[in-house]
Design a protein around this motif. Structure first.
Motif, PDB file in Angstrom:
ATOM      1  N   GLU A 367     -42.659  45.547  31.494  1.00  0.00           N
ATOM      2  CA  GLU A 367     -41.866  46.700  31.901  1.00  0.00           C
ATOM      3  C   GLU A 367     -42.776  47.640  32.687  1.00  0.00           C
ATOM      4  O   GLU A 367     -42.826  47.575  33.903  1.00  0.00           O
ATOM      5  CB  GLU A 367     -41.240  47.365  30.674  1.00  0.00           C
ATOM      6  CG  GLU A 367     -40.034  48.171  31.036  1.00  0.00           C
ATOM      7  CD  GLU A 367     -39.043  48.373  29.898  1.00  0.00           C
ATOM      8  OE1 GLU A 367     -38.036  49.007  30.153  1.00  0.00           O
ATOM      9  OE2 GLU A 367     -39.275  47.917  28.771  1.00  0.00           O
ATOM     10  N   ASP A 374     -38.585  59.222  30.007  1.00  0.00           N
ATOM     11  CA  ASP A 374     -39.833  59.330  29.265  1.00  0.00           C
ATOM     12  C   ASP A 374     -40.698  60.461  29.815  1.00  0.00           C
ATOM     13  O   ASP A 374     -41.214  61.292  29.063  1.00  0.00           O
ATOM     14  CB  ASP A 374     -40.593  57.992  29.313  1.00  0.00           C
ATOM     15  CG  ASP A 374     -39.762  56.848  28.739  1.00  0.00           C
ATOM     16  OD1 ASP A 374     -38.594  56.705  29.149  1.00  0.00           O
ATOM     17  OD2 ASP A 374     -40.267  56.108  27.890  1.00  0.00           O
ATOM     18  N   PHE A 595     -34.995  60.264  21.438  1.00  0.00           N
ATOM     19  CA  PHE A 595     -35.721  60.827  22.585  1.00  0.00           C
ATOM     20  C   PHE A 595     -35.203  62.211  22.973  1.00  0.00           C
ATOM     21  O   PHE A 595     -35.977  63.077  23.351  1.00  0.00           O
ATOM     22  CB  PHE A 595     -35.536  59.920  23.816  1.00  0.00           C
ATOM     23  CG  PHE A 595     -36.582  58.866  24.012  1.00  0.00           C
ATOM     24  CD1 PHE A 595     -37.171  58.229  22.932  1.00  0.00           C
ATOM     25  CD2 PHE A 595     -36.970  58.483  25.288  1.00  0.00           C
ATOM     26  CE1 PHE A 595     -38.126  57.233  23.122  1.00  0.00           C
ATOM     27  CE2 PHE A 595     -37.921  57.499  25.502  1.00  0.00           C
ATOM     28  CZ  PHE A 595     -38.498  56.871  24.422  1.00  0.00           C
TER      29      PHE A 595
HETATM   30  C1  BGC Z   1     -38.176  51.988  27.982  1.00  0.00           C
HETATM   31  C2  BGC Z   1     -37.899  53.397  27.600  1.00  0.00           C
HETATM   32  C3  BGC Z   1     -36.806  53.852  28.503  1.00  0.00           C
HETATM   33  C4  BGC Z   1     -35.606  53.073  28.067  1.00  0.00           C
HETATM   34  C5  BGC Z   1     -34.313  53.470  28.637  1.00  0.00           C
HETATM   35  C6  BGC Z   1     -36.972  51.210  27.614  1.00  0.00           C
HETATM   36  O1  BGC Z   1     -37.107  49.863  27.774  1.00  0.00           O
HETATM   37  O2  BGC Z   1     -39.360  51.498  27.442  1.00  0.00           O
HETATM   38  O3  BGC Z   1     -38.854  54.177  27.189  1.00  0.00           O
HETATM   39  O4  BGC Z   1     -36.612  55.177  28.650  1.00  0.00           O
HETATM   40  O5  BGC Z   1     -35.838  51.699  28.206  1.00  0.00           O
HETATM   41  O6  BGC Z   1     -33.398  52.500  28.495  1.00  0.00           O
END
Ligand code: BGC
Length: 746
Positions: A367, A374, A595
């Motif tokens: 990723e 984030d 989050f």
């Molecule tokens: C990421 C996250 C991101 C999220 C949103 C994840 O796979 O690691 O931190 O914000 O997907 O879907």
């Protein structure tokens, strides 16, 4: 003498921005993930110029060489930007490396983000099908200028880098190293011609991002040899970078390095990497002591496993090299509690590990994307800890460019996803909140001015989606992502209604935008966005809040957002504060938020006079809690507080990166409340110094290098409370002493 183009009478800037060189690519076939091509060109100089600068970039990753020397100290250049809009050019002084007579300029070009496999969708070639080099060597003789450019005079060949991928690692066969390839006299007769590569040169921009560098070396803490000869190394810390080895042995001996964030049953556990192989291979040349470190990859790891090592591995032969955007550190905090200090250090490590060119979610799995949500959650902390103007300024330019082209703020910037991103709270609204957070930290209106079109475009887009009551209640939302109570496989199905979360965040960003318009003296816009902010707040209260101040869902997230985003009427706040305190007590001071909510719970408790409960929440160690990972030996912030369960097993949800900075947002409260420093005016020209001790802490010390100079705040409790603070000249602080009866001293 080789032909140079002469550029008479041009001034230095014009020369360096007259970037007319061609992009070149080898004429032979290349596969993504395969060999990295080497390029070279020999040229002759009658004399050494007064000054010489190499401007260089690539579609891929570029390592430039001149006369046998590696040029500059950047790695993974040109970093990752939205290449079609902005491809950064590094400019490096190279006068010292030139000599009269024959010279050679060259480069090795890896796949990197442009060509390699990037994104969890598994796609490669996001930007191009082939690697390409662009360079321009500007020679300044005082009375004239000449330029050597990438073009048909170059030749190319494969070399020692046999395979390279950011996710999967690098394979290097030292036997194939073309000795002397970037020096004059090398026999390049077998090298192939290059072809011109079609790339829009208007995308070329001088590098504005902080360069990615090798910033620190870490020695192994422990070497563990397994009966079959494998060696597992513990570097004592989850970090982002790669391993450098120094070895000697027979030609053709193959050493394999695998990486992982954790061990399970004493073996590498690579499940947090998902499909990223994170495996480097080195094949020895067999010509004495050989030192190697991969150049076109990085890994997120604490442990490395070595197989195939000739003889015994000694500690001095192995180093982890930390790699990230080279930013200036600006924030520090220490307290009397070792666990809290570890939590704080973990935040710093997760920030370092996730600022590799762009702010990413995580550095280890398949990723490593610029996830908007984030950095939105973490932005204020990032800006406190390091000077992020360059990295995040560059990233915001990319965001704006992609948003303008596509009509939406992508979930990830640069965008490599195959489907469009609908507007979302916390993710898409980073377009507003991140420039705002940077303005708060640095006090620079230019940040807002640059982002203004992007900020307004996002808000107007959502405004058009509101229903007749002013509610944003349709469409996809991540909501309170990773609420620990959401079903493991469906992290967006949090306890708190996702449209309530969206509405709350829209209250926040409309206010930030109205304020921005005021700062920029856009009076009409300011009025419009003020009115919008009022309208969406009223809609929130009408839809989600009772007259007395209960918020539907009755969750910590719902109350925290309503309180922190000033959504409630003053008479509703006490009830909301009480219900919030009840909600956190109900969950036993464990974390019950995701989050969207987590960054705001401690501030909301504090704001409503619940400091004691805030400290209870902060100091809790049960699973999941802020300090629980510390009790489990965490050295970074995890993607979820319960990524590793009390029995040591990984949470089965799959969202278990052990290096994710998003939840490090908690450090904002540590700075403001434990450290006691908060800006009152953007850039800390005026600040509030108001440490609020609690949680059994007896001491805390904070240092922050603001744009006006260094601020320090420290406090200590013995029989009394002592507070000391220093502020830079030209700034003012309003000081609120803890437990002081008069409370306020200015
Ligand atoms: C990421 C996250 C991101 C999220 C949103 C994840 O796979 O690691 O931190 O914000 O997907 O879907």
């Amino acid at each position: 003498m080789t032909t140079h183009s002469a550029i008479p009478d041009a001034d230095a800037d014009a020369v360096s921005r007259d970037w007319s060189a061609a992009f070149i690519t080898p004429s032979f076939d290349l596969e993504a993930g395969g060999p990295a091509p080497y390029f070279r060109r020999e040229f002759s100089l009658d004399e050494v110029p007064r000054r010489a600068a190499l401007h260089v970039t690539a579609i891929g990753l570029v390592e430039p060489h001149l006369n046998g020397a590696r040029v500059g100290d950047e790695v993974l250049a040109p970093g990752w930007t939205s290449y079609r809009h902005r491809l950064q050019v590094s400019s490096i002084e190279v006068t010292e490396l030139l000599r009269p007579g024959a010279n050679v300029v060259g480069a090795i070009v890896g796949d990197g983000w442009a060509l390699g496999r990037i994104g969890y969708e598994g796609n490669s070639h996001h930007y191009a099908q082939r690697p390409a080099l662009w360079l321009q060597l500007d020679l300044d003789y005082g009375d004239r200028r000449e330029v050597i450019t990438s073009g048909p005079e170059f030749t190319a060949a494969a070399g020692a880098v046999l395979a390279n991928s950011l996710y999967d690692g690098e394979t290097y066969d030292a036997r194939l190293h073309p000795h002397g390839w970037s020096e004059p006299g090398f026999d390049a007769s077998a090298w192939s011609p290059v072809a011109e590569f079609d790339w829009d040169r208007s995308s070329l921009v001088p590098t504005t991002d902080s360069p990615i560098r090798r910033v620190e070396e870490v020695a192994p803490k422990e070497l563990m040899t397994r009966p079959d000869g494998r060696v597992i190394i513990d570097f004592g810390q989850i970090l982002t970078g790669r391993v450098r080895i120094t070895v000697s042995g027979q030609a053709g001996t193959e050493i394999t390095l695998r990486h992982a964030e954790l061990l399970t049953d004493d073996e590498l556990d690579t499940s947090t990497l998902r499909t990223a192989a994170a495996t480097d291979r080195y094949i020895l040349a067999g010509d004495g002591i050989e030192t190697w470190e991969p150049r076109f990859t990085f890994h997120g790891f604490r442990y490395a496993e070595i197989t195939g090592w000739p003889g015994t591995v000694a500690t001095e032969q192995v180093r982890a090299v930390i790699v990230h955007s080279d930013m200036r550190r600006t924030g520090w905090l220490e307290t009397s509690d070792a666990r809290l200090n570890q939590l704080y250090v973990n935040v710093v490590h997760s920030m370092r590990g996730n600022f590799v060119g762009v702010p990413t979610d995580c550095p280890q799995r398949d990723e490593r994307l610029g996830w908007t949500g984030d950095i939105n959650a973490f932005g204020p902390v990032a800006a406190f800890l390091y000077d992020v103007r360059a990295v995040l300024g560059s990233w915001l330019e990319d965001l704006a460019a992609e948003q303008a082209e596509k009509g939406f703020v992508p979930f990830v910037v640069p965008d490599v996803l195959t489907s469009p991103s609908p507007p979302t709270a916390l993710w898409g609204d980073v377009a507003v909140s991140l420039p705002w957070a940077l303005y708060r930290e640095y006090g620079d209106e230019a940040i807002l001015r640059r982002s203004y079109p992007s900020m307004t475009a996002f808000v107007r887009q959502v405004e058009a989606l509101l229903d007749e009551n002013g509610l944003w209640n349709t469409g996809f939302q991540y909501g309170d992502w990773l609420d620990p109570d959401a079903p493991a496989e469906r992290p967006s199905e949090a306890k708190t209604d996702r449209h309530l979360v969206a509405q709350a965040y829209f209250c926040k960003v409309t206010s930030e935008l109205a304020e921005t318009a005021r700062v920029l003296e856009m009076t009409e816009d300011a009025q419009h966005f003020d009115a919008l902010a009022q309208r969406v707040r009223a809609a929130f209260r009408h839809e989600y809040v009772t007259g007395s101040g209960r918020v539907v869902d009755d969750t910590a997230t719902a109350y925290a957002l309503a309180i922190m985003f000033d959504i409630l009427e003053p008479e509703q706040v006490p009830m909301a504060g009480e219900r919030l305190a009840t909600a956190v007590a109900r969950s036993g001071y464990r974390i019950s938020t995701g989050f969207a909510g987590t960054p705001h719970v401690l501030p909301a408790l504090t704001k409503t006079g619940r400091l004691e409960e805030a400290y209870l929440l902060l100091m809790e160690t049960g699973c999941p809690s802020f300090l629980y990972p510390v009790t489990m030996g965490a050295t970074t912030i995890w993607e979820r507080w319960d990524a590793i369960r009390p029995d040591g097993s990984l949470n089965p949800s799959g969202m278990t990166s052990l290096n994710h900075y998003a939840y490090g947002a908690v450090a904002d409260w540590l700075h403001h409340v434990v450290g006691g420093l908060e800006p009152v005016e953007p850039g800390y020209r005026r600040m509030r110094i108001a440490p609020r001790p609690g949680g059994g802490l007896t001491h805390a010390a904070l240092t922050h290098e603001t744009v006006h100079g260094t601020v320090t705040v420290s406090w200590r409790i013995d029989n009394d409370i002592h507070v000391e603070a220093t502020i830079p000249e030209g700034t003012r602080a309003q000081v609120e002493l803890p437990l002081h009866p008069d409370d306020l001293i200015t």
